[in-house]
Scaffold this active site. Structure first.
Site, short mmCIF file in Angstrom:
data_model
loop_
_atom_site.label_atom_id
_atom_site.label_comp_id
_atom_site.label_asym_id
_atom_site.label_seq_id
_atom_site.Cartn_x
_atom_site.Cartn_y
_atom_site.Cartn_z
N ASP A 2 49.93 54.64 73.96
CA ASP A 2 50.81 53.51 73.73
C ASP A 2 50.14 52.17 73.98
OD1 ASP A 2 53.43 54.54 72.94
OD2 ASP A 2 53.27 55.66 74.81
N GLU B 261 64.75 58.55 69.26
CA GLU B 261 63.76 59.13 70.17
C GLU B 261 63.93 58.48 71.53
OE1 GLU B 261 59.85 58.67 68.56
OE2 GLU B 261 60.60 59.28 66.60
#
Ligand SMILES: Cc1ncc(COP(=O)(O)O)c(C=O)c1O
Lengths: 253, 393
Positions: free
Chosen positions: A56, A45
């Site tokens: 995140d 990814e």
């Protein structure tokens, strides 16, 4: 068949690695991808950095901030990936937040991904219903697999709906948290992994968030098709360098 | 044309809920319940009672005689500065804390820039005995020390946002991350008419008390409910949304939205989102925001921390694009001058955010018979240090 779908048919547990493009240095992207492939990972990814990565934790935030400081842009990333399919066979997924993609133009972005040999996208803040109503046909036209997330809080009904519009794998977020905030899985998570596994969904599941070593990889893949490592990998290249990626990969499986 | 939110959560093309799946259950729970809860008689009763007895509503609508004489028109000030905690922000936090209680939440999180919304949230949490965590950019913590102290005295935990540019935008990111990490027991009290649907609409409804009161108060003053103009400053747009709400569909009432131009629109140091922004996604909604060509969100600048936000609520993006509202931008210098002028002509020290709205009279001529209502969104006590530095007092 798309490379992701092919990979999912292999009779093994998959290890997918996330890294932030442009980190640690602007031009590390292709080296990291090539070395990860050589080290035996199954899927990669590529993180398109964003100024405000809501889902995140601190590790990926910091790598994104640094990548942007290094000058990373969508255009530069696409340029770096220009010849990637000459050397790399693994499935490649771009993971990024929706705004940079929207500004590039969703159709143009998808078209470019197809040209470069990108196989799928993960866009955490593109909601399922908006994708389904406005963008699904564009993604499909360019042969891109869009990967949706589920969490321990996602209802059974919604999981079934997500399964029905997925055509690759389901990204199973290990716990209710942002990336990187976990150390080891407790009974709650194992129970959740098993609950989803028992649903017998059409699409296999790959677990992400909080996988950081051999133990968590094994626990996650006991129930799921594979696992995704992000923060722990970023931390490894921050603490060491990008020189010996196979050491990291070997520590996982 | 409708200027209100549609059933899908959009104002024209703006709004929606662009959130990661981790937030879906919380936002969906709120979406399914907020109108129902707000319509409950017991909710309304408690909300109204608290606004009256605790906040001090209705806030006066004051005819500013000397200011009106100077600008040769009729200026009325809606005195949100007289509310408990000193700004309109408390209207929303009272509403949302009651909402949180009915949803069974016992932990409250909020973001704050200048600290006004943080103080208003800490206040209602103390009132209800709920845990309160306020995220605030590390840089804002340093420049807004009195409000940090207030929040602490009220029992809140102030957590520095250390990511990105360490200001309001990042405090909002941290609050959202906290909500992702605490999906069951926590309610996020957003402080402006921003965020994923239903937040912009919910905040607007809680703030709509401002225009509801303006209507009957103006009728008492001049025998008619509708002014010729309503004016408000816009950070995310909550005092503006409340001030406009009951006039949105009456096109005879002109709407003026005032943004912060900072050092000037073209200076690179500005927060005039309607001019400098482009459609995009920030904090879960599609709206106008300041960003690079590449879609990275950029840092705004304004002397007033409350207007220092790179986006604008989706309702206002729609009002701007459709031309329903006239958008003006006011520089730091003009705002500071207008703030001092209100002190000297009317004996009212306004918040610097509010001073931006007052500064339009130097830039736009109104007719002698026009009735102009300005939202005096907050008082200037919190800004004394800025006033002192600026005017060398
Ligand atoms: C007095 C005052 N006015 C206006 C604002 C701007 O917020 P909004 O645009 O949501 O009304 C603030 C924000 O802190 C404020 O404190």
């Amino acid at each position: 068949m798309n490379r992701i779908q092919q990979k999912l048919q292999e009779n093994k547990k998959l290890l997918s690695i996330y890294f932030t493009a442009g980190y640690p240095s602007l031009n590390d992207t292709t080296t990291i991808i090539q070395d990860l492939e050589k080290s035996g990972v199954d899927m990669i990814e590529i993180g398109l950095p964003f100024s405000d990565p809501l889902a995140d934790g601190p590790t990926i935030q910091a790598s994104s901030t640094q990548a942007l400081k290094n000058g990373m842009t969508t255009e530069i990333l696409f340029n770096q990936l220009k010849d990637i399919r000459k050397s790399v066979q693994l499935p490649l997924i771009i993971m990024g937040y929706f705004n940079p993609i929207l500004q590039y133009g969703v159709e143009g972005f998808c078209k470019k991904c197809k040209e470069l040999g990108i196989d799928g996208l993960i866009i955490p803040d593109l909601p399922v219903d908006v994708y389904n109503e406005q963008y699904k046909s564009i993604f499909e036209n360019y042969g891109l697999i869009n990967v949706f997330l589920i969490t321990p809080q996602t209802s059974t009904e919604r999981i079934k709906f997500i399964d029905s519009i997925s055509n690759g794998f389901i990204y199973m977020v290990s716990s209710s948290s942002v990336t990187g905030s976990q150390s080891g899985f407790g009974d709650n998570q194992k129970h959740y992994f098993k609950r989803i596994s028992d649903m017998d969904l059409t699409n296999p599941q790959i677990v992400g968030f909080g996988i950081n070593n051999n133990a968590t990889f094994n626990e996650a893949t006991q129930y799921a098709k594979g696992a995704i490592i992000g923060s722990a990998f970023i931390k490894y290249i921050t603490d060491n360098s990008i020189k010996d990626l196979s050491r990291f990969v070997k520590s996982i499986r | 044309m409708s200027y209100n939110v549609n059933e899908k959560g959009y104002y024209g093309e703006f709004g929606g809920a662009y959130i990661p799946e981790m937030l879906y259950p919380n936002v969906e729970e709120l979406r399914q319940n907020y109108l129902k809860i707000m319509a409950e008689p017991s909710f309304k009763k408690e909300f109204d009672q608290l606004l009256k007895d605790y906040v001090g509503r209705p806030s006066p609508l004051y005819f500013a005689k000397r200011l009106s004489e100077k600008y040769k028109t009729n200026i009325y000030l809606k005195r949100e500065d007289l509310n408990h905690t000193g700004a309109h922000k408390i209207n929303n936090t009272i509403g949302q804390i009651l909402m949180a209680k009915r949803l069974g939440k016992n932990r409250i999180i909020a973001e704050t820039g200048a600290g006004q919304h943080g103080v208003a949230t800490a206040t209602v949490c103390a009132l209800m005995g709920l845990e309160c965590i306020v995220y605030m950019g590390e840089i804002d913590i340093a420049r807004q020390a009195p409000n940090v102290a207030r929040m602490k005295m009220l029992g809140a935990t102030v957590v520095p946002a250390l990511s990105g540019s360490k200001t309001l935008k990042d405090a909002t990111n941290e609050a959202i991350r906290d909500w992702i990490n605490n999906p069951v027991d926590t309610h996020y009290i957003i402080g402006s008419a921003i965020g994923p649907h239903p937040y912009p609409d919910m905040v607007t409804r809680f703030q709509s008390i401002i225009s509801e009161e303006i209507k009957w108060q103006l009728k008492e003053h001049i025998g008619k409910e509708n002014p010729d103009y309503v004016v408000a400053c816009i950070g995310g747009g909550s005092n503006a949304a409340g001030t406009y709400y009951h006039f949105l569909d009456n096109v005879n009432v002109n709407i003026i939205a005032v943004e912060a131009a900072g050092l000037g629109i073209d200076s690179g140091e500005s927060a005039a989102t309607s001019v400098l922004g482009k459609e995009g996604i920030i904090h879960g909604c599609k709206t106008l925001l300041m960003q690079t060509k590449d879609g990275q969100i950029t840092e705004p600048y304004s002397i007033s921390a409350g207007l220092d936000y790179p986006g604008v609520g989706p309702m206002h993006a729609h009002l701007s694009i459709t031309g329903r509202a006239e958008f003006m931008s006011i520089t730091d210098n003009d705002a500071m001058k207008a703030g001092l002028e209100l002190c000297q002509l009317e004996g009212i020290i306004p918040a610097i955010e509010t001073a931006h709205a007052l500064a339009i009279f130097e830039h736009k001529k109104f007719k002698k018979e026009d009735v102009v209502v300005v939202s005096l969104s907050g008082r200037g006590d919190k800004d004394l240090n800025t006033y002192i530095d600026y005017f060398k007092l």
